[in-house]
Design a protein around this motif. Structure first.
Motif, PDB file in Angstrom:
ATOM      1  N   VAL A  79      30.232  36.869  44.720  1.00  8.40           N
ATOM      2  CA  VAL A  79      30.267  35.572  44.809  1.00  8.40           C
ATOM      3  C   VAL A  79      29.466  34.612  43.823  1.00  8.40           C
ATOM      4  O   VAL A  79      28.501  34.902  43.887  1.00  8.40           O
ATOM      5  N   SER A  80      30.184  33.935  42.848  1.00  3.57           N
ATOM      6  CA  SER A  80      29.677  33.343  41.627  1.00  3.57           C
ATOM      7  C   SER A  80      29.816  31.973  41.949  1.00  3.57           C
ATOM      8  O   SER A  80      30.575  31.264  42.555  1.00  3.57           O
ATOM      9  N   ALA A  81      28.656  31.139  40.971  1.00  2.00           N
ATOM     10  CA  ALA A  81      28.864  29.689  41.014  1.00  2.00           C
ATOM     11  C   ALA A  81      29.446  29.188  39.661  1.00  2.00           C
ATOM     12  O   ALA A  81      29.519  28.203  39.331  1.00  2.00           O
ATOM     13  N   ASP A  82      30.388  30.121  39.010  1.00  2.47           N
ATOM     14  CA  ASP A  82      31.184  29.908  37.847  1.00  2.47           C
ATOM     15  C   ASP A  82      32.326  30.635  37.681  1.00  2.47           C
ATOM     16  O   ASP A  82      32.009  31.752  38.083  1.00  2.47           O
ATOM     17  N   GLU A  83      33.156  30.433  37.073  1.00  2.65           N
ATOM     18  CA  GLU A  83      34.300  31.588  36.550  1.00  2.65           C
ATOM     19  C   GLU A  83      33.983  32.608  35.746  1.00  2.65           C
ATOM     20  O   GLU A  83      34.368  33.431  35.580  1.00  2.65           O
ATOM     21  N   PRO A 211      34.415  22.423  35.502  1.00  2.00           N
ATOM     22  CA  PRO A 211      34.370  22.194  36.766  1.00  2.00           C
ATOM     23  C   PRO A 211      33.433  23.208  37.725  1.00  2.00           C
ATOM     24  O   PRO A 211      33.516  24.424  37.243  1.00  2.00           O
ATOM     25  N   VAL A 212      32.698  22.757  38.412  1.00  2.00           N
ATOM     26  CA  VAL A 212      31.709  23.684  39.089  1.00  2.00           C
ATOM     27  C   VAL A 212      32.530  24.496  40.259  1.00  2.00           C
ATOM     28  O   VAL A 212      32.987  23.617  41.599  1.00  2.00           O
ATOM     29  N   SER A 213      33.121  25.629  40.019  1.00  2.00           N
ATOM     30  CA  SER A 213      33.695  26.316  40.951  1.00  2.00           C
ATOM     31  C   SER A 213      33.416  27.564  41.329  1.00  2.00           C
ATOM     32  O   SER A 213      32.690  28.265  40.694  1.00  2.00           O
ATOM     33  N   TYR A 214      33.625  27.788  42.805  1.00  2.00           N
ATOM     34  CA  TYR A 214      32.816  29.131  43.162  1.00  2.00           C
ATOM     35  C   TYR A 214      34.199  30.228  43.343  1.00  2.00           C
ATOM     36  O   TYR A 214      34.844  30.031  44.517  1.00  2.00           O
ATOM     37  N   PRO A 215      33.936  31.136  42.821  1.00  7.02           N
ATOM     38  CA  PRO A 215      35.061  32.301  43.014  1.00  7.02           C
ATOM     39  C   PRO A 215      34.339  33.569  43.708  1.00  7.02           C
ATOM     40  O   PRO A 215      33.318  33.893  43.641  1.00  7.02           O
ATOM     41  N   VAL A 216      35.270  34.210  44.584  1.00  5.93           N
ATOM     42  CA  VAL A 216      34.776  35.161  45.291  1.00  5.93           C
ATOM     43  C   VAL A 216      35.816  36.642  44.741  1.00  5.93           C
ATOM     44  O   VAL A 216      37.001  36.221  44.437  1.00  5.93           O
ATOM     45  N   VAL A 217      35.201  37.694  44.811  1.00  6.38           N
ATOM     46  CA  VAL A 217      36.044  38.625  44.247  1.00  6.38           C
ATOM     47  C   VAL A 217      35.223  40.014  44.923  1.00  6.38           C
ATOM     48  O   VAL A 217      34.115  40.356  45.229  1.00  6.38           O
ATOM     49  N   ALA A 218      36.227  41.079  45.191  1.00  4.95           N
ATOM     50  CA  ALA A 218      35.785  42.411  45.557  1.00  4.95           C
ATOM     51  C   ALA A 218      35.472  43.139  44.533  1.00  4.95           C
ATOM     52  O   ALA A 218      35.809  43.400  43.431  1.00  4.95           O
TER      53      ALA A 218
END
Length: 252
Positions: A79-83, A211-218
């Protein structure tokens, strides 16, 4: 004889252990430092609805976590705080791009110590000679540092302020520097500032950045790919979103 009895006792413990204990699964989630408090509660709620699953969190700057995964750290969900950090991981073949989801958003803010009288009322005031130390996240590994650089470059302040920068290893370290008065100002996320509202004051919300977006990935190397997808889906659920909202995050 004592050794034999010890081995026998251990074997008996395993035989009588509850089935749920023997079948328990562990999910390892590496997440941006700014999610620490919210995710501890999210993890507890997730475990309550999935009693056979234990969630183990690793919190740090997003870039640092990516480096750990590159080096073989056993992680199931990132889980990151940026793309950009997730994109780098996808390009390197570390993440399953099909599982990528944006689940939260945040706001970059300029803060000052609450206990001190500050000349800083806006970003322009950072050029004041009374301001000698400005805490920012390391731009190479800490997303808040990247957002900060974008904002200051947009305001034509980056080069002029560079000698004052005190670079931190995470957004939480930036927060600590300002809260302790070791820096006259700093750039953090609104959610972090709210956690120490008695020690830091928000001067302004900062624009001029992505934009400050939070992406999650496996993670592709995950030993629990199905469980990773279950956790990702949970982050988008009303229950998880309500927790994130209480901590100041916006829905992405």
């Amino acid at each position: 004889m004592k050794r034999f009895l010890s081995v026998l006792f251990a074997a008996l413990v395993l035989l009588v252990a509850p089935p749920s204990l023997a079948m328990a699964q562990q999910l390892t989630v590496s997440a941006a430092a700014s999610l620490t408090d919210a995710f501890k509660e999210v993890g507890a709620k997730f475990e309550a609805t999935h009693p056979d699953i234990t969630v183990r969190f690793n919190f740090a700057a997003s870039g640092v976590l990516l480096q750990q995964i590159r080096q073989g750290a056993p992680v199931d969900v990132f889980v990151s705080a940026d793309e950009q950090t997730v994109t780098r991981g996808v390009d390197a073949g570390l993440f399953d791009a099909a599982t990528r989801r944006d689940f939260a958003a945040n706001t970059l803010v300029l803060i000052v110590p609450a206990a001190q009288s500050s000349p800083v009322k806006s970003m322009a005031d950072l050029a004041n000679p009374a301001v000698q130390r400005i805490a920012i996240g390391k731009t190479s590994t800490v997303p808040v540092g990247g957002y900060t650089q974008q904002a200051l470059e947009k305001a034509a302040l980056w080069d002029a302020l560079a000698p004052k920068f005190v670079q931190a290893d995470s957004v939480r370290q930036v927060l600590d520097y300002v809260a302790r008065g070791e820096a006259e100002a700093g750039f953090v996320y609104r959610t972090d500032a709210l956690l120490m509202s008695d020690k830091v004051t928000i001067v302004q919300a900062v624009g001029g950045h992505a934009p400050v977006s939070y992406p999650v990935v496996a993670v592709r190397a995950s030993r629990e790919p199905a469980l990773a997808k279950t956790f990702i889906a949970y982050l988008l659920s009303p229950q998880a979103q309500e927790i994130l909202k209480r901590y100041g995050f916006a829905h992405s």
